[in-house]
Structures are given as structure tokens and as C-alpha cells.
Design a protein around this motif. Structure first.
Motif, PDB file in Angstrom:
ATOM      1  N   ASN A  61       0.851  -1.184   0.000  1.00 33.00           N
ATOM      2  CA  ASN A  61       0.000   0.000   0.000  1.00 33.00           C
ATOM      3  C   ASN A  61       0.889   1.237   0.000  1.00 33.00           C
ATOM      4  O   ASN A  61       2.098   1.148   0.185  1.00 33.00           O
ATOM      5  CB  ASN A  61      -0.958   0.016   1.192  1.00 33.00           C
ATOM      6  CG  ASN A  61      -0.266  -0.386   2.487  1.00 33.00           C
ATOM      7  OD1 ASN A  61       0.882   0.000   2.721  1.00 33.00           O
ATOM      8  ND2 ASN A  61      -0.934  -1.158   3.314  1.00 33.00           N
ATOM      9  N   ARG A 118      -4.588  -2.129   1.463  1.00 36.50           N
ATOM     10  CA  ARG A 118      -3.921  -2.582   0.247  1.00 36.50           C
ATOM     11  C   ARG A 118      -4.581  -1.934  -0.973  1.00 36.50           C
ATOM     12  O   ARG A 118      -5.795  -1.761  -1.031  1.00 36.50           O
ATOM     13  CB  ARG A 118      -3.975  -4.109   0.128  1.00 36.50           C
ATOM     14  CG  ARG A 118      -2.992  -4.805   1.072  1.00 36.50           C
ATOM     15  CD  ARG A 118      -2.779  -6.250   0.677  1.00 36.50           C
ATOM     16  NE  ARG A 118      -1.749  -6.869   1.502  1.00 36.50           N
ATOM     17  CZ  ARG A 118      -0.446  -6.796   1.254  1.00 36.50           C
ATOM     18  NH1 ARG A 118      -0.026  -6.123   0.185  1.00 36.50           N
ATOM     19  NH2 ARG A 118       0.425  -7.374   2.047  1.00 36.50           N
ATOM     20  N   THR A 120      -5.678  -1.753  -4.888  1.00 37.85           N
ATOM     21  CA  THR A 120      -6.064  -2.637  -5.992  1.00 37.85           C
ATOM     22  C   THR A 120      -6.029  -1.846  -7.295  1.00 37.85           C
ATOM     23  O   THR A 120      -6.336  -0.653  -7.317  1.00 37.85           O
ATOM     24  CB  THR A 120      -7.473  -3.202  -5.777  1.00 37.85           C
ATOM     25  OG1 THR A 120      -8.389  -2.106  -5.580  1.00 37.85           O
ATOM     26  CG2 THR A 120      -7.515  -4.108  -4.570  1.00 37.85           C
ATOM     27  N   TYR A 126      -8.910   2.032  -3.693  1.00 47.85           N
ATOM     28  CA  TYR A 126      -9.407   1.406  -2.462  1.00 47.85           C
ATOM     29  C   TYR A 126     -10.802   0.798  -2.659  1.00 47.85           C
ATOM     30  O   TYR A 126     -11.567   0.649  -1.711  1.00 47.85           O
ATOM     31  CB  TYR A 126      -9.461   2.444  -1.330  1.00 47.85           C
ATOM     32  CG  TYR A 126      -8.114   3.040  -0.994  1.00 47.85           C
ATOM     33  CD1 TYR A 126      -6.987   2.234  -0.830  1.00 47.85           C
ATOM     34  CD2 TYR A 126      -7.958   4.413  -0.838  1.00 47.85           C
ATOM     35  CE1 TYR A 126      -5.751   2.776  -0.520  1.00 47.85           C
ATOM     36  CE2 TYR A 126      -6.728   4.965  -0.527  1.00 47.85           C
ATOM     37  CZ  TYR A 126      -5.629   4.139  -0.372  1.00 47.85           C
ATOM     38  OH  TYR A 126      -4.398   4.680  -0.058  1.00 47.85           O
ATOM     39  N   ALA A 128     -11.736  -2.208  -3.225  1.00 43.67           N
ATOM     40  CA  ALA A 128     -11.954  -3.444  -2.472  1.00 43.67           C
ATOM     41  C   ALA A 128     -11.944  -3.194  -0.973  1.00 43.67           C
ATOM     42  O   ALA A 128     -12.640  -3.881  -0.211  1.00 43.67           O
ATOM     43  CB  ALA A 128     -10.875  -4.466  -2.835  1.00 43.67           C
TER      44      ALA A 128
END
Length: 689
Positions: A61, A118, A120, A126, A128
Motif C-alpha cells: 500500500n 492494500r 487494488t 481502495y 476493495a
């Protein structure tokens, strides 16, 4: 152009089938094309970007602005700390900074926790993480203060409820406005021809864009530009050709002969206009940043496909169905606009007052560009009435440093936690820094180095914030190891605009040569280029007034002043406005040149040119304006700013610059307009007048 017209008229069915196949192919593959578009605005070889990429590679991240957990009331600090700890336990790989790690994250019963989930791939990094975090907050809600999820990333994209605006919605909005204008212009079935041609050109461009995605990364913004600018440009070119065909038909020419004459005159202008637009967009291809190059390549496809469809499909349609499409108005429409004839005569008779008045207006509109600030919007510029925005604004108002929305990441060499904390304390003492923290844990390790987060006291997009960021970079152990989006903004401006003058000069020189060849003149191209500079400067000034300074942004968009103009907007707007404005100049000057060649009188040529093209240019500009208004409905603040610059710039250029100032200058220059020095004529291989 005459040979092309003859070939088209002899192969009408073949041309129709070819473009039908292209359109069907573009429509079928459009979903695949949009799926292949990227969302990364990469800055290769720039220190902040490379640092962010290193952080992302090590931690999973980073490189994006964090999400924030906010709460107000008694126990706010404890509430956001608990919520952050639950997020870490639930979302694998997330890292956080809580008020118990940095006391400046809490003030007056208000607290903030910084969360890095994390990332994506995709438009929303963000996507997810947000639903998972919201579920954690919902399940963990107790009797204490309510914890809300917010963050700069969410606010700049219009918030969580903004939805995914597909390109089809924008095309329908722009197409609806275009149809209304075309019906008013033609009053017959002929209004459908430019729209049909635009649809084919857009679908063909999307098909070519699919091939381009196989060669290079193409940023998602291109789909909107291709669709909406393609809509406007293809309709502009169709308008020019169809209008000239209708004039010839009204003068008694046989249908196919009217088509040939339109191709020999208006078709010639379309070709040179398209090439000029393509040259201006080449400015973006020359910029050393992948996503701007992709906008340039995508933009290059727009005029190429528009010219190809207009110069082949339009004459084929007019030859096959032209007279039938004149229903119900027939050929009664006037070639010369009475209104624009009066305007042109007034400009010619009052040329110097017209030049003085329009110049004063344009200079006044351009003056705000002297205060142009490039970067991401300030927090106030993305604030809204949403609960997420209100909670973040309340935290900042309570005393939580505004820099928390866009932290500065500093990678420091450290063998242990003590050295990292010492580095954080040193950075925290810099003027303009509200605080710094060196959290413990694997998520804050970058190779054999540690990550320190620095929170500026002022918004990183403000002048004071940028000055503080410069001091942080100067004080960091390694100035090239400072990351965060604010540092990327600074590097972006340097990478794009550091040597931009050479790119602009290259475009200007090539455009001058093209116009000199097309118009067989030295001073007409010079005048056109000078007017383009003034026109674009005025468009920039209006954008600064509306967005950076906030005069009208709340009324028009429900947004406060951004405090800055998105760094990539001026160069992108230059490329598009330069080409589109030159379109109108070519339309007008070509008609003036044609009239002058007929009778040799400059003042009459000015009146003839404006009388025949004034309505056409303003109608075309209105269509483009409506297309850009549709583009402005995209939730992204960055796209709204670009759309504002393009919409108001094109309208100002068509009405004030091309409708008033340009003809006044032609009238003042007199016979000098039509001269071409022998050396330049030989270079361009054109005959002198």
C-alpha cells in the motif's frame, strides 16, 4: 480533392459498407476497449513517484492518499484507535497511524486515524477496501462516538455515492445538445447526417484505440475525450461540407456537381483543419510522461478519423440521398447570414474600436493566469455536504493538521526504532510541519530503511504547504526518497513544464507552415497564431477565476475554490484548444481567401467570409460547448476543471476572437494579408498571389 470526390462518387456503396463495418466493429469491441484502459498516472524517473512505487512494492500500500477514520465527541481518540486496530486485524496488510501514536491527530474531542489499506488496480485504488472497512465500522459501532470513513481520495472522485459514469451517458448528453443545434441550423432531415458521421467516426476511433492499447498504456480519460471531442469535431467538419453543398445546390448546381464543388472548397479546409488539430495534439505525444502521451495518441486519432469519414462518407451520402434529406425546408436556406453580414460590416467600419475593445476584454480575462497555481485541489475545493466531507472538515477545523489528508512519506536509513524516532523528531521541528511519526511494525519498513510520515500544518496544495514541503525535502536524509502525492505534484510540474517551451515552439512552427501553405499568406498565419495565444491565455484566466479562486465554482458545480488547477490540465487544454480554435480560423480565413481571389477587395472579402461562416462557426462552437458541458458532469474534479477550460475557451474563441477580433485585424492588415514572400513560397511549393 477533386480526384477524391470523383472516386467517392464512383464507389458510394463500397464506402458505405466499409464505414458500416468499422462502426459495427467499434461498437462490438467498445466494452473491451474501455476495459483495457488504465488508471495509473505514472511519472517514471521522477523521485517522488519512484519512492512511492518502492513503498508500494514493499508494503502493498502507499503511493496514494490514505483513508481516514474520524470521530467527534467524548472518547473520540479511543474510538478511532479501536476502529483502526479492528481494520488492521480484518484487512490483511493494512497499516495505520492512530492518535495514541501521534497525539496531534486528536484535538478538542475530535480524532483522526490514518489508514493505508492494500491498493487494488483500477480507477479507485481502495475499491476493495472501502466496503470491508465500512463493514468493520458498522459491526464495531457501540455506544461511543460514531466513526466515519473519509479521505481525500474519496472526496476528489465525488464521494462513494458518485457511481460509475459510463462514456455512453456523456455521449448521449452531448449528442442531445448537438441534435438540437443541428435541427435549428438545417430544419430538415439533413440534421441527422453530421450526427451519423460523428457516430461512425467515434466508433472507428474506439476501434483504433483498441489497437493502441496493445502497444501502450492508455489512460481512462481518453475515452471521454475521444467520444465528446470526436462528437464535436466530426460534426464541425460535416457542418462545413454539408453547408457548402447546400449553398451550391441553392445556386442551381446539379447534385453531384455541388458535391464536387463542396469537396474542392470546404473539403480542402476540412483536410487542413484536421491536420492542424493533429499537429497540436502532437504536443502531448512529445511530453515525457506516459499518460499524457496516451492522451496525445488518443487525441491524434480523433481528427484523423473525423477527416476520413467526412471526406468519404459525407459526399457519398449527399450524392445518394442529398436532395431527399432537404425535406421539409428544401433549398430555401440563405447562404449568407443576415445577422453575421451586419456584424462583419460593423467590424470593418469600426475596425480599430473593435480591436481595442476585444483586446481589453481578452487581456482582463487572461490576467488571472499570472497567479496560476498548479497541483491537486486543496481540501476546501473538494468539500461537499456529504457526511464524509463534513466529518473531515470538522476535524481540521478542530485543530487536526490539514496535512493529514495528504501525508508526506520520508524514507530514512535506520537500524532500529530509536533512529527512526530521532529522524521523526527532527522533521517535526521544521517550520510548517505540524508533526511527524515513525510507527513501528513491518508495514513501515522499506527494505532496510524505515518510513516516517510527516503531516504539514497547511494544505500541501497551498503556497505555504508547498514551501513547507520543500523544506522537508531539503532536510530529509535523501531528498530523492521523499514520497506522497504532494511531492509527486511538484515533480509533475517540473517534468511537464520544465522544457515545455520547446514543445510549444515546435507545434507553432509546424502549424505556421501548414497555414501558410493552405492560405498562401505570411501574415494570416502569424495573426492566427497570435490570436490563439491570446485566446488560450484568456481560457486559462477564466479557469483560474472559477476553480482556483472560486468565483462561480459553487454556483456552477457546488464546489468551493480548489486553490489550484490540476497540474496536467493546462498542457492538455493547450493541445485541444490550439487545434480546435485553429479549426475555426481555417474555416473563416479560407472563405475570405476564396472571396478575395474572386474580386480582390479585402474589406469585401472580410464581409463575405464572416457572412458565410459566422453562423457555421458559432453553431459548431455551441455543439462543442455542449459536449464539454456533458464532460463536466463526470464526477472527477480534474475532469470538471478540464471541461470548464475547454467549454468556455472554445465559446470565447468562436464568438469574441474569431467573430470580432480576427476579421478586424484582417481589415486592418489590408493587402498585406494576401502576400507571401518568394523564399517562403518556394519552400512551401505554392504559387504566390
Amino acid at each position: 480533392m477533386t480526384r477524391l470526390a470523383d472516386w467517392v462518387l464512383g464507389h458510394r456503396l463500397l464506402i458505405a459498407l466499409f464505414w458500416m463495418a468499422i462502426a459495427v466493429g467499434g461498437a462490438v469491441t467498445a466494452p473491451t476497449t474501455t476495459d483495457r484502459l488504465g488508471y495509473e498516472f505514472a511519472l517514471p524517473d521522477q523521485p517522488a513517484y519512484e519512492t512511492n512505487q518502492d513503498i508500494l512494492a514493499e508494503t502493498g500500500n502507499g503511493g496514494e492518499d490514505p483513508l481516514l477514520l474520524t470521530a467527534q465527541g467524548d472518547g473520540a481518540a479511543a474510538a478511532v484507535t479501536r476502529a483502526a486496530e479492528q481494520v488492521v486485524r480484518t484487512a490483511e496488510g493494512a497499516r495505520v497511524v492512530t492518535p495514541d501514536q501521534a497525539d496531534f491527530l486528536a484535538a478538542d474531542d475530535t480524532a483522526v486515524a490514518v489508514v493505508y489499506p492494500r491498493v487494488t488496480p483500477g480507477q479507485e485504488p481502495y475499491a476493495a477496501a472501502v466496503p470491508a472497512i465500512e463493514k468493520v465500522l458498522e459491526n464495531g459501532a457501540g455506544d461511543g462516538p460514531q466513526v466515519r470513513l473519509t479521505g481525500f481520495e474519496l472526496l476528489t472522485e465525488g464521494g462513494e455515492s458518485s457511481g460509475d459514469r459510463g462514456v455512453l451517458a456523456e455521449v448521449l448528453l452531448g449528442g442531445g445538445g448537438a441534435l438540437l443545434v443541428l435541427v435549428l441550423v438545417f430544419g430538415s432531415l439533413l440534421a441527422g447526417v453530421p450526427l451519423l458521421v460523428a457516430a461512425v467516426a467515434i466508433l472507428g476511433t474506439f476501434l483504433a484505440l483498441l489497437g493502441l492499447t496493445g502497444l501502450t498504456d492508455v489512460v481512462f480519460v481518453v475515452q471521454y475525450l475521444v467520444a465528446l471531442i470526436g462528437l464535436g469535431v466530426a460534426i464541425d467538419y460535416s457542418l462545413l461540407l454539408v453547408t457548402r453543398w447546400r449553398e451550391e445546390l441553392a445556386d442551381g448546381a446539379e447534385n453531384d456537381q455541388a458535391v464536387r464543388t463542396a469537396m474542392a472548397t470546404a473539403g480542402h479546409s476540412v483536410l487542413f483543419s484536421g491536420v492542424t488539430v493533429a499537429v497540436s495534439l502532437a504536443a502531448l505525444v512529445l511530453v515525457p510522461l506516459p499518460f499524457l502521451r496516451s492522451i496525445g495518441f488518443g487525441g491524434l486519432l480523433i481528427p484523423l478519423f473525423s477527416v476520413a469519414t467526412v471526406l468519404t462518407l459525407v459526399p457519398a451520402l449527399l450524392s445518394a440521398f442529398g436532395p431527399k434529406l432537404l425535406w421539409p425546408r428544401g433549398t430555401r436556406a440563405r447562404a449568407r447570414s443576415p445577422f453575421w453580414t451586419r456584424v462583419a460590416k460593423g467590424v470593418v467600419h469600426r475596425r480599430w474600436p473593435t480591436i481595442a475593445l476585444t483586446s481589453v476584454v481578452l487581456v482582463l480575462l487572461a490576467l488571472p493566469v499570472l497567479g496560476l497555481s498548479l497541483g491537486s485541489p486543496q481540501l476546501t475545493g473538494v468539500s461537499s455536504s456529504s457526511p464524509e466531507s463534513r466529518s473531515l472538515t470538522a476535524a481540521v477545523d478542530a485543530g487536526v493538521p490539514v496535512g493529514v489528508v495528504r501525508p508526506v512519506d520520508v524514507v530514512v536509513p535506520a537500524d532500529g526504532d530509536g533512529e527512526a524516532r530521532d529522524a521523526a523528531e527532527e522533521l517535526a521541528g521544521i517550520d510548517g510541519v505540524a508533526g511527524a511519526v515513525a510507527p513501528e511494525g513491518d508495514g513501515w519498513q522499506v527494505g532496510d530503511q524505515r518510513l516516517v510520515q510527516v503531516y504539514l500544518a497547511e494544505d500541501p496544495a497551498s503556497e505555504d504547504g508547498r514551501a513547507a514541503l520543500d523544506r522537508v525535502r531539503d532536510a530529509a536524509p535523501d531528498a530523492d526518497a521523499v514520497g506522497g502525492t504532494a511531492a509527486e505534484d511538484v515533480d509533475f510540474v517540473g517534468a511537464v513544464y520544465g522544457n515545455i517551451i520547446w514543445v510549444v515552439l515546435a507545434v507553432v512552427v509546424v502549424t505556421f507552415l501548414l497555414l501558410a501553405h493552405a492560405l498562401r499568406s505570411l501574415w494570416l498565419p502569424v495573426k492566427a497564431l497570435v490570436l490563439n495565444v491570446i485566446s488560450i491565455a484568456a481560457a486559462y484566466g477564466i479557469t483560474v477565476l472559477i476553480w482556483q479562486d472560486g468565483y462561480g465554482s459553487d454556483l456552477l458545480f457546488g464546489q468551493e475554490a480548489t486553490g489550484a488547477v490540476t497540474a496536467w490540465v493546462p498542457i492538455a487544454a493547450f493541445a485541444f484548444l490550439f487545434g480546435l480554435s485553429m479549426d475555426y480560423e481555417v474555416f473563416i480565413l479560407s472563405r475570405m481567401r476564396e472571396a478575395y481571389d474572386d474580386h480582390g477587395r479585402t474589406d469585401d472579402a472580410v464581409v463575405d467570409g464572416i457572412a458565410h461562416t459566422g453562423r457555421l462557426v458559432t453553431s459548431a462552437a455551441l455543439i462543442l460547448f455542449l459536449s464539454f458541458v456533458a464532460l463536466a458532469t463526470v464526477p472527477s474534479i480534474d475532469v470538471k476543471i478540464l471541461a470548464t477550460t475547454l467549454a468556455l475557451g472554445i465559446l470565447l474563441d468562436a464568438v469574441v476572437v474569431r467573430g470580432l477580433l480576427a476579421p478586424a485585424l484582417v481589415a486592418v492588415l489590408g493587402e498585406a494579408n494576401w502576400t507571401l514572400p518568394s523564399p517562403l513560397a518556394r519552400l512551401l511549393r505554392v504559387r504566390r498571389s
